[in-house]
Write an enzyme that holds these catalytic residues in place. Structure first.
Site, PDB file in Angstrom:
ATOM      1  N   ASP A  10       1.597  -3.964 -23.209  1.00 32.53           N
ATOM      2  CA  ASP A  10       2.615  -4.848 -22.649  1.00 32.53           C
ATOM      3  C   ASP A  10       3.219  -5.598 -23.853  1.00 32.53           C
ATOM      4  O   ASP A  10       2.611  -5.624 -24.938  1.00 32.53           O
ATOM      5  CB  ASP A  10       1.935  -5.813 -21.676  1.00 32.53           C
ATOM      6  CG  ASP A  10       2.877  -6.875 -21.161  1.00 32.53           C
ATOM      7  OD1 ASP A  10       3.994  -6.531 -20.757  1.00 32.53           O
ATOM      8  OD2 ASP A  10       2.496  -8.066 -21.192  1.00 32.53           O
ATOM      9  N   LEU A  11       4.392  -6.176 -23.690  1.00 34.37           N
ATOM     10  CA  LEU A  11       5.031  -6.865 -24.828  1.00 34.37           C
ATOM     11  C   LEU A  11       4.810  -8.385 -24.775  1.00 34.37           C
ATOM     12  O   LEU A  11       4.097  -8.949 -25.611  1.00 34.37           O
ATOM     13  CB  LEU A  11       6.538  -6.559 -24.819  1.00 34.37           C
ATOM     14  CG  LEU A  11       7.357  -7.277 -25.882  1.00 34.37           C
ATOM     15  CD1 LEU A  11       7.053  -6.738 -27.272  1.00 34.37           C
ATOM     16  CD2 LEU A  11       8.854  -7.150 -25.604  1.00 34.37           C
ATOM     17  N   ASP A  12       5.438  -9.012 -23.752  1.00 33.75           N
ATOM     18  CA  ASP A  12       5.419 -10.474 -23.661  1.00 33.75           C
ATOM     19  C   ASP A  12       4.007 -10.986 -23.416  1.00 33.75           C
ATOM     20  O   ASP A  12       3.390 -10.646 -22.408  1.00 33.75           O
ATOM     21  CB  ASP A  12       6.345 -10.937 -22.528  1.00 33.75           C
ATOM     22  CG  ASP A  12       7.802 -10.551 -22.767  1.00 33.75           C
ATOM     23  OD1 ASP A  12       8.302 -10.838 -23.859  1.00 33.75           O
ATOM     24  OD2 ASP A  12       8.428  -9.967 -21.868  1.00 33.75           O
ATOM     25  N   THR A  18       6.458 -14.606 -26.360  1.00 34.45           N
ATOM     26  CA  THR A  18       7.766 -14.906 -25.768  1.00 34.45           C
ATOM     27  C   THR A  18       7.649 -15.671 -24.453  1.00 34.45           C
ATOM     28  O   THR A  18       8.657 -16.149 -23.938  1.00 34.45           O
ATOM     29  CB  THR A  18       8.525 -13.593 -25.487  1.00 34.45           C
ATOM     30  OG1 THR A  18       7.568 -12.645 -25.041  1.00 34.45           O
ATOM     31  CG2 THR A  18       9.248 -13.093 -26.703  1.00 34.45           C
ATOM     32  N   LYS A  46       4.693 -14.234 -14.880  1.00 36.12           N
ATOM     33  CA  LYS A  46       4.302 -13.365 -15.995  1.00 36.12           C
ATOM     34  C   LYS A  46       4.172 -11.907 -15.544  1.00 36.12           C
ATOM     35  O   LYS A  46       3.508 -11.623 -14.548  1.00 36.12           O
ATOM     36  CB  LYS A  46       2.986 -13.852 -16.621  1.00 36.12           C
ATOM     37  CG  LYS A  46       3.199 -15.113 -17.428  1.00 36.12           C
ATOM     38  CD  LYS A  46       1.959 -15.494 -18.211  1.00 36.12           C
ATOM     39  CE  LYS A  46       2.235 -16.758 -19.009  1.00 36.12           C
ATOM     40  NZ  LYS A  46       1.017 -17.304 -19.593  1.00 36.12           N
ATOM     41  N   GLY A  47       4.793 -11.018 -16.296  1.00 35.28           N
ATOM     42  CA  GLY A  47       4.721  -9.589 -15.986  1.00 35.28           C
ATOM     43  C   GLY A  47       5.674  -9.142 -14.894  1.00 35.28           C
ATOM     44  O   GLY A  47       5.818  -7.964 -14.620  1.00 35.28           O
ATOM     45  N   ARG A  50      12.819  -9.579 -13.946  1.00 36.74           N
ATOM     46  CA  ARG A  50      13.739 -10.726 -13.982  1.00 36.74           C
ATOM     47  C   ARG A  50      14.142 -11.174 -12.577  1.00 36.74           C
ATOM     48  O   ARG A  50      14.060 -12.359 -12.245  1.00 36.74           O
ATOM     49  CB  ARG A  50      14.979 -10.356 -14.795  1.00 36.74           C
ATOM     50  CG  ARG A  50      15.788 -11.554 -15.235  1.00 36.74           C
ATOM     51  CD  ARG A  50      16.999 -11.119 -16.038  1.00 36.74           C
ATOM     52  NE  ARG A  50      16.630 -10.319 -17.194  1.00 36.74           N
ATOM     53  CZ  ARG A  50      17.484  -9.572 -17.905  1.00 36.74           C
ATOM     54  NH1 ARG A  50      18.757  -9.555 -17.585  1.00 36.74           N
ATOM     55  NH2 ARG A  50      17.073  -8.869 -18.943  1.00 36.74           N
ATOM     56  N   SER A 115       6.488  -2.284 -20.868  1.00 37.18           N
ATOM     57  CA  SER A 115       6.929  -3.656 -20.581  1.00 37.18           C
ATOM     58  C   SER A 115       7.995  -3.687 -19.495  1.00 37.18           C
ATOM     59  O   SER A 115       8.802  -2.765 -19.386  1.00 37.18           O
ATOM     60  CB  SER A 115       7.507  -4.266 -21.870  1.00 37.18           C
ATOM     61  OG  SER A 115       8.243  -5.433 -21.587  1.00 37.18           O
ATOM     62  N   ALA A 116       8.018  -4.774 -18.731  1.00 33.15           N
ATOM     63  CA  ALA A 116       9.051  -4.951 -17.699  1.00 33.15           C
ATOM     64  C   ALA A 116      10.361  -5.466 -18.293  1.00 33.15           C
ATOM     65  O   ALA A 116      11.386  -5.498 -17.616  1.00 33.15           O
ATOM     66  CB  ALA A 116       8.544  -5.959 -16.667  1.00 33.15           C
ATOM     67  N   SER A 117      10.325  -5.849 -19.560  1.00 30.80           N
ATOM     68  CA  SER A 117      11.490  -6.535 -20.141  1.00 30.80           C
ATOM     69  C   SER A 117      12.612  -5.602 -20.559  1.00 30.80           C
ATOM     70  O   SER A 117      12.388  -4.557 -21.172  1.00 30.80           O
ATOM     71  CB  SER A 117      11.046  -7.345 -21.358  1.00 30.80           C
ATOM     72  OG  SER A 117      12.187  -7.910 -21.986  1.00 30.80           O
ATOM     73  N   ASN A 119      14.724  -6.689 -22.620  1.00 34.12           N
ATOM     74  CA  ASN A 119      14.986  -7.151 -23.991  1.00 34.12           C
ATOM     75  C   ASN A 119      13.967  -6.583 -24.988  1.00 34.12           C
ATOM     76  O   ASN A 119      13.932  -7.005 -26.147  1.00 34.12           O
ATOM     77  CB  ASN A 119      14.927  -8.688 -24.045  1.00 34.12           C
ATOM     78  CG  ASN A 119      16.056  -9.336 -23.259  1.00 34.12           C
ATOM     79  OD1 ASN A 119      17.227  -9.159 -23.591  1.00 34.12           O
ATOM     80  ND2 ASN A 119      15.729 -10.060 -22.204  1.00 34.12           N
ATOM     81  N   LYS A 146       5.653  -3.889 -11.974  1.00 32.85           N
ATOM     82  CA  LYS A 146       4.205  -4.096 -11.901  1.00 32.85           C
ATOM     83  C   LYS A 146       3.940  -5.003 -10.691  1.00 32.85           C
ATOM     84  O   LYS A 146       4.726  -5.919 -10.468  1.00 32.85           O
ATOM     85  CB  LYS A 146       3.701  -4.792 -13.175  1.00 32.85           C
ATOM     86  CG  LYS A 146       3.943  -3.974 -14.450  1.00 32.85           C
ATOM     87  CD  LYS A 146       3.619  -4.806 -15.697  1.00 32.85           C
ATOM     88  CE  LYS A 146       4.024  -4.073 -16.960  1.00 32.85           C
ATOM     89  NZ  LYS A 146       3.829  -4.847 -18.182  1.00 32.85           N
ATOM     90  N   GLU A 170      -2.945  -5.895 -21.486  1.00 34.28           N
ATOM     91  CA  GLU A 170      -2.120  -6.708 -20.583  1.00 34.28           C
ATOM     92  C   GLU A 170      -2.559  -8.172 -20.547  1.00 34.28           C
ATOM     93  O   GLU A 170      -3.747  -8.446 -20.584  1.00 34.28           O
ATOM     94  CB  GLU A 170      -2.265  -6.168 -19.152  1.00 34.28           C
ATOM     95  CG  GLU A 170      -1.110  -5.368 -18.640  1.00 34.28           C
ATOM     96  CD  GLU A 170       0.197  -6.136 -18.497  1.00 34.28           C
ATOM     97  OE1 GLU A 170       0.178  -7.397 -18.530  1.00 34.28           O
ATOM     98  OE2 GLU A 170       1.244  -5.496 -18.358  1.00 34.28           O
ATOM     99  N   ASP A 171      -1.586  -9.089 -20.437  1.00 33.39           N
ATOM    100  CA  ASP A 171      -1.937 -10.508 -20.320  1.00 33.39           C
ATOM    101  C   ASP A 171      -1.689 -11.053 -18.909  1.00 33.39           C
ATOM    102  O   ASP A 171      -2.037 -12.199 -18.625  1.00 33.39           O
ATOM    103  CB  ASP A 171      -1.122 -11.356 -21.310  1.00 33.39           C
ATOM    104  CG  ASP A 171       0.332 -11.442 -20.916  1.00 33.39           C
ATOM    105  OD1 ASP A 171       0.925 -10.385 -20.579  1.00 33.39           O
ATOM    106  OD2 ASP A 171       0.880 -12.548 -20.919  1.00 33.39           O
TER     107      ASP A 171
HETATM  108  C1  BG6 Z   1       7.888  -9.423 -18.641  1.00 29.39           C
HETATM  109  C2  BG6 Z   1       7.655 -10.913 -18.712  1.00 29.39           C
HETATM  110  O1  BG6 Z   1       7.324  -8.807 -19.761  1.00 29.39           O
HETATM  111  O2  BG6 Z   1       9.292  -9.146 -18.628  1.00 29.39           O
HETATM  112  C3  BG6 Z   1       8.372 -11.606 -17.563  1.00 29.39           C
HETATM  113  O3  BG6 Z   1       6.259 -11.175 -18.634  1.00 29.39           O
HETATM  114  C4  BG6 Z   1       9.850 -11.230 -17.581  1.00 29.39           C
HETATM  115  O4  BG6 Z   1       8.201 -12.991 -17.701  1.00 29.39           O
HETATM  116  C5  BG6 Z   1       9.996  -9.711 -17.527  1.00 29.39           C
HETATM  117  O5  BG6 Z   1      10.510 -11.800 -16.450  1.00 29.39           O
HETATM  118  C6  BG6 Z   1      11.452  -9.266 -17.576  1.00 29.39           C
HETATM  119  O6  BG6 Z   1      11.986  -9.600 -18.810  1.00 29.39           O
HETATM  120  P1  BG6 Z   1      13.528  -9.624 -19.184  1.00 29.39           P
HETATM  121  O7  BG6 Z   1      13.524  -9.841 -20.684  1.00 29.39           O
HETATM  122  O8  BG6 Z   1      14.082  -8.273 -18.822  1.00 29.39           O
HETATM  123  O9  BG6 Z   1      14.169 -10.714 -18.419  1.00 29.39           O
HETATM  124 MG    MG Z   2       2.945  -9.882 -20.450  1.00 25.58          MG
END
Ligand code: BG6
Ligand code: MG
Length: 215
Positions: A10-12, A18, A46-47, A50, A115-117, A119, A146, A170-171
């Site tokens: 996982d990233l964040d 972050t 967390k996880g 958005r 990662s779900a992000s 970014n 997730k 994973e956190d």
């Molecule tokens: C997860 C974070 O990795 O990514 C969440 O733990 C975040 O807090 C999710 O909402 C989505 O991220 P982003 O950068 O696409 O808004």
């Molecule tokens: Mg995380």
């Protein structure tokens, strides 16, 4: 005993800190909507993707909005978040990460992001770790958040390995559940209380050794 062929991170909150920036951006949005948002409430985000995070935030504040307004607010939060991470560099990498990734590469164990992000690529580039990854699966590739296992199963597929040959880091509670649902061994990063469903828990990747990957 199944040999471990890949690690999925996982990233964040695992590779980079972050979570504090996500929290600051969500809190700013909550305050603009007229309610407060505590760090304890933030654990629930967390996880989580958005839009799902926005829905939880609005539920906490007792605010109901239509989809168009929600899109606008999710975009606004992301603009603030992107601004907060704009100066990010390798000093934000969490302890032990670079060393552990190097150890895995030297041992011939493949590495993926899960990662779900949306970014994720930007962040990995800013902190200079993007080259360490054999595959990157992020919020731009998945349709199910997730605790659905999609993100991790896709990572295994990209690397050409079986789920039971992977270890996930994973956190977040939702992320640990996703790894379990994928049939993968999962190591939690953080507290044993929050991550009690993980197979093993470490405070940070600085505690990790290759021996600890063995089931
Ligand atoms: C997860 C974070 O990795 O990514 C969440 O733990 C975040 O807090 C999710 O909402 C989505 O991220 P982003 O950068 O696409 O808004
Ligand atoms: Mg995380």
């Amino acid at each position: 005993m199944t040999p471990i062929k890949a690690c999925i991170f996982d990233l964040d909150g695992v590779i980079v800190d972050t979570a504090k920036f996500h929290y600051l951006a969500w809190r700013r949005l909550a305050q603009e909507l007229g309610f407060d948002f505590s760090e304890e409430d933030n654990e629930r985000l967390k996880g989580v993707s958005r839009m799902d995070s926005l829905n939880i935030l609005l539920e906490i504040g007792g605010v109901e909005l239509d989809d168009a307004k929600k899109e606008e607010l999710a975009q606004k939060k992301n603009d603030w978040y992107v601004e907060l991470i704009s100066d990010m560099d390798e000093s934000e990498i969490l302890p032990g990460t670079t060393e552990f990734l190097t150890m895995l590469r030297e041992a011939g164990i493949k590495i993926s992001l899960g990662s779900a992000s949306k970014n994720a690529r930007t962040i990995l580039t800013k902190i200079g770790l993007i080259e360490m990854f054999d595959a990157i699966v992020d919020g731009t590739h998945i349709s199910k958040a997730k605790p659905d296992p999609e993100v991790f199963l896709l990572g295994a597929k990209e690397l050409g390995v079986e789920p039971n040959e992977c270890v996930v880091f994973e956190d977040a509670f939702a992320g640990v559940e996703a790894a379990i649902n994928a049939g993968m061994y999962v190591i939690g990063i953080g507290s044993k209380e929050t991550l009690h469903r993980a197979n093993d828990v470490v405070a940070s990747l600085a505690e990790m050794t290759l021996d600890r990957l063995v089931k």
